[in-house]
Design an enzyme around this catalytic site. Sequence first.
Site, PDB file in Angstrom:
ATOM      1  N   CYS A  62       0.835  -1.188   0.000  1.00  0.00           N
ATOM      2  CA  CYS A  62       0.000   0.000   0.000  1.00  0.00           C
ATOM      3  C   CYS A  62       0.878   1.249   0.000  1.00  0.00           C
ATOM      4  O   CYS A  62       1.813   1.348   0.777  1.00  0.00           O
ATOM      5  CB  CYS A  62      -0.955   0.094   1.191  1.00  0.00           C
ATOM      6  SG  CYS A  62      -2.178  -1.194   1.216  1.00  0.00           S
ATOM      7  N   ARG A 111       3.951  -0.587  -4.763  1.00  0.00           N
ATOM      8  CA  ARG A 111       3.609  -1.044  -3.409  1.00  0.00           C
ATOM      9  C   ARG A 111       2.247  -1.746  -3.367  1.00  0.00           C
ATOM     10  O   ARG A 111       1.891  -2.342  -2.352  1.00  0.00           O
ATOM     11  CB  ARG A 111       3.586   0.140  -2.440  1.00  0.00           C
ATOM     12  CG  ARG A 111       4.917   0.831  -2.303  1.00  0.00           C
ATOM     13  CD  ARG A 111       4.847   1.869  -1.225  1.00  0.00           C
ATOM     14  NE  ARG A 111       4.785   1.241   0.071  1.00  0.00           N
ATOM     15  CZ  ARG A 111       5.827   1.055   0.862  1.00  0.00           C
ATOM     16  NH1 ARG A 111       7.003   1.471   0.485  1.00  0.00           N
ATOM     17  NH2 ARG A 111       5.694   0.468   2.019  1.00  0.00           N
ATOM     18  N   TRP A 158      -3.003  -2.550  -1.720  1.00  0.00           N
ATOM     19  CA  TRP A 158      -2.758  -3.986  -1.842  1.00  0.00           C
ATOM     20  C   TRP A 158      -3.676  -4.601  -0.791  1.00  0.00           C
ATOM     21  O   TRP A 158      -3.450  -4.434   0.407  1.00  0.00           O
ATOM     22  CB  TRP A 158      -1.284  -4.302  -1.549  1.00  0.00           C
ATOM     23  CG  TRP A 158      -0.903  -5.713  -1.809  1.00  0.00           C
ATOM     24  CD1 TRP A 158      -0.422  -6.225  -2.976  1.00  0.00           C
ATOM     25  CD2 TRP A 158      -0.936  -6.806  -0.872  1.00  0.00           C
ATOM     26  NE1 TRP A 158      -0.176  -7.568  -2.834  1.00  0.00           N
ATOM     27  CE2 TRP A 158      -0.484  -7.958  -1.563  1.00  0.00           C
ATOM     28  CE3 TRP A 158      -1.315  -6.941   0.460  1.00  0.00           C
ATOM     29  CZ2 TRP A 158      -0.385  -9.211  -0.954  1.00  0.00           C
ATOM     30  CZ3 TRP A 158      -1.227  -8.183   1.072  1.00  0.00           C
ATOM     31  CH2 TRP A 158      -0.768  -9.298   0.359  1.00  0.00           C
ATOM     32  N   ASN A 171      -1.800   2.065   5.684  1.00  0.00           N
ATOM     33  CA  ASN A 171      -1.011   0.916   5.256  1.00  0.00           C
ATOM     34  C   ASN A 171      -0.738   0.106   6.520  1.00  0.00           C
ATOM     35  O   ASN A 171      -0.272   0.656   7.513  1.00  0.00           O
ATOM     36  CB  ASN A 171       0.306   1.424   4.636  1.00  0.00           C
ATOM     37  CG  ASN A 171       1.279   0.310   4.347  1.00  0.00           C
ATOM     38  OD1 ASN A 171       0.897  -0.845   4.217  1.00  0.00           O
ATOM     39  ND2 ASN A 171       2.553   0.654   4.250  1.00  0.00           N
ATOM     40  N   GLY A 172      -1.071  -1.185   6.491  1.00  0.00           N
ATOM     41  CA  GLY A 172      -0.854  -2.013   7.674  1.00  0.00           C
ATOM     42  C   GLY A 172      -2.098  -2.808   7.994  1.00  0.00           C
ATOM     43  O   GLY A 172      -3.019  -2.892   7.169  1.00  0.00           O
ATOM     44  N   GLU A 177      16.219 -18.857  -7.034  1.00  0.00           N
ATOM     45  CA  GLU A 177      15.918 -17.494  -7.470  1.00  0.00           C
ATOM     46  C   GLU A 177      15.388 -17.492  -8.908  1.00  0.00           C
ATOM     47  O   GLU A 177      14.455 -16.748  -9.229  1.00  0.00           O
ATOM     48  CB  GLU A 177      17.175 -16.621  -7.325  1.00  0.00           C
ATOM     49  CG  GLU A 177      17.056 -15.194  -7.820  1.00  0.00           C
ATOM     50  CD  GLU A 177      15.949 -14.371  -7.166  1.00  0.00           C
ATOM     51  OE1 GLU A 177      15.370 -14.783  -6.156  1.00  0.00           O
ATOM     52  OE2 GLU A 177      15.637 -13.283  -7.710  1.00  0.00           O
ATOM     53  N   LYS A 217      11.807 -16.031  -9.910  1.00  0.00           N
ATOM     54  CA  LYS A 217      11.677 -14.945 -10.893  1.00  0.00           C
ATOM     55  C   LYS A 217      10.658 -15.316 -11.958  1.00  0.00           C
ATOM     56  O   LYS A 217       9.773 -14.538 -12.298  1.00  0.00           O
ATOM     57  CB  LYS A 217      13.056 -14.714 -11.514  1.00  0.00           C
ATOM     58  CG  LYS A 217      13.522 -13.371 -11.779  1.00  0.00           C
ATOM     59  CD  LYS A 217      13.815 -12.419 -10.665  1.00  0.00           C
ATOM     60  CE  LYS A 217      12.918 -12.411  -9.491  1.00  0.00           C
ATOM     61  NZ  LYS A 217      13.366 -11.786  -8.317  1.00  0.00           N
ATOM     62  N   GLU A 239       7.122 -15.369 -10.587  1.00  0.00           N
ATOM     63  CA  GLU A 239       6.607 -14.023 -10.277  1.00  0.00           C
ATOM     64  C   GLU A 239       6.121 -13.288 -11.511  1.00  0.00           C
ATOM     65  O   GLU A 239       5.070 -12.674 -11.491  1.00  0.00           O
ATOM     66  CB  GLU A 239       7.722 -13.165  -9.636  1.00  0.00           C
ATOM     67  CG  GLU A 239       7.994 -13.467  -8.199  1.00  0.00           C
ATOM     68  CD  GLU A 239       9.101 -12.582  -7.627  1.00  0.00           C
ATOM     69  OE1 GLU A 239       8.923 -12.082  -6.521  1.00  0.00           O
ATOM     70  OE2 GLU A 239      10.153 -12.406  -8.288  1.00  0.00           O
TER      71      GLU A 239
END
Length: 615
Positions: free
Chosen positions: A2, A27, A73, A99-100, A488, A492, A495
Amino acid sequence: MCGIVGYIGRDRAGSVMLDGLKRLEYRGYDSAGMAIMNGQGLETTRRTGRVAELEKALGNSPGGRLGISHTRWATHGDVTEENAHPHVSSDEKIAVVHNGVIENYLSMKKFLIEKGYTFQSETDTEALANLIAYHYAKEPEVAGKSRFLESVRKSLRHVEGAYGIAVICTDYPDELIGARKGSPLIVGIGKGENLIASDVNAITQCTQNVIYLNDGEVVHLQKEEFAITSASSKDVEAIIHQVDWDTSEAELGDFQHFMEKEIFEQPTALENGMRGRFSDDGSTAFFGGLNLSPRDLCNVDRILFIACGTAWHACLVAEYLIERYARIPVEVEYASEFRYRNAPLDKNTLVFAISQSGETIDTLAALREAKRKGYRTLSINNSVGSTIARECDGGIYQHAGPEIGVASTKAFTSQVMLAAMVALYLGRIRNLSFDQGTQIVEALKELPKQVREILGQSDHIASIAKKYAQAEDFLFLGRQLMFPIALEGALKLKEVSYIHAEGYPAAEMKHGPIALISPECPSVFLATSGGIFPKSLANMQEVKARKGPIICVASEDCDLPAEIIDDLIKVPESHDIVRPILMSIPVQLLSYYIALERGCDVDKPRNLAKSVTVE
Ligand code: G6P
């Protein structure tokens, strides 16, 4: 997670916030919204989808002198316009972006409903907006005091969980309030204007003067003034930092995507990370900010690395390198696991966090837990002034420049390089000889040039990507130092292209993943020359025998029988210590080009966020 931007000052609140939201979109990008005080009251606009949708809804150059905005988000509640921020109290006086996660929002909501407040959304944030309105309604007028500020402070005392918030009140068109606990929030001090944001990136177009808020602090902003108070309402003397980021660093320039730009920036990022960090005799590295003497470090019996995501893979490389070159036992833990596990640690354990953003909540919480238990803490991170950087006993900045693409690339290789330099430094104060040290320094200095050579093969890698882009499963296999790179590589690809991919130690393949091998499931082998090479070759034969296509990323000196490799990407020969970095580049490019072939939004992959500030 967020993004927040709040503005007070000149008649340009809307456009500044919109610009900031675009810079913060990494974000979170489920929905976006803005509330502006426009002289006639509060005007709130919210849209699901990207910031571009909000921009369309706002029309031309939204003005206003005060406002708050948000890119979301989702945590509580679906992605709907009702759940998008800002949330406005049911008496329409208070607007909040957050945010949180407010953990006790259900009991708060129950209490507020009993008091007559109503709710439009499923979010935890709306409970806070109504709670502030509730306290505001009860707050008496006291000369020289802001009722608004007092009611925010009172409300926050009841909040359990994490928050970074920006709040405005319709009765106070000249005041903007921000507060943080657990989620990042910074204050930008401009000329005739002040800002709040969750990330420096959002405000550098207005000011380079930044204050990093600490947990529990509340900032009260007017256009020419600001005041910060601590959780116990004491005045805080703020330190204003100068941000040295060039705004153009966070822009695309000639590239199509940030991921592409950041992959190609790696030679420079590596150069910047090593600059000024080698000894004059060229046999070791040193770091200005460690705050631990060689003597302190000689007493370290064990190092525990903690991180999340890609940074956790960098920790795995650090484990191999530090054990090999400095002979110190190393363990690697997911920060989220370490935090809740009561791990017995020796008092001479050093806890080392790696975090690009320096704000990942699990890493931060694990670090705090380690500090609470009295361990020395260090960090490698890329964000000057971030919470992790500030709370560690010492640390190493990556100087890789802002990373905007959600999938980490240049930050990862820069972390791995710094891990190699830490291994060198620790090795040289223990067991590594001068000659071994100079060989490593030479290898590190060669690195940017070698990375450029690999980047020169991008067309070749793009053509391989085209060939395999429609596969639905991939395996990434490597041994020893190549195992973390296999992990990784798989991460990648997953994602950015949404292809199912698994990374495994090549030999472990026989204990399960071999069942997946088929002509439809390509395996990416990461092979380097040396003692272990024949074993890697044997694993490739096993895949080939089952008709699995093989893409091999190999160091130039590997002797590979042409008949078992379907596609080959060569990387320059090098010292072992830099191989994880060199081998990472082709797997990053492969993922990038496969995602492009599949038409994926590489910079904003679905469901992901760059900085994960909720548990
Ligand atoms: C998110 C990002 C990853 C990153 C991880 C840890 O998952 O998408 O790219 O590796 O967080 O972030 P940090 O900022 O702590 O390195």
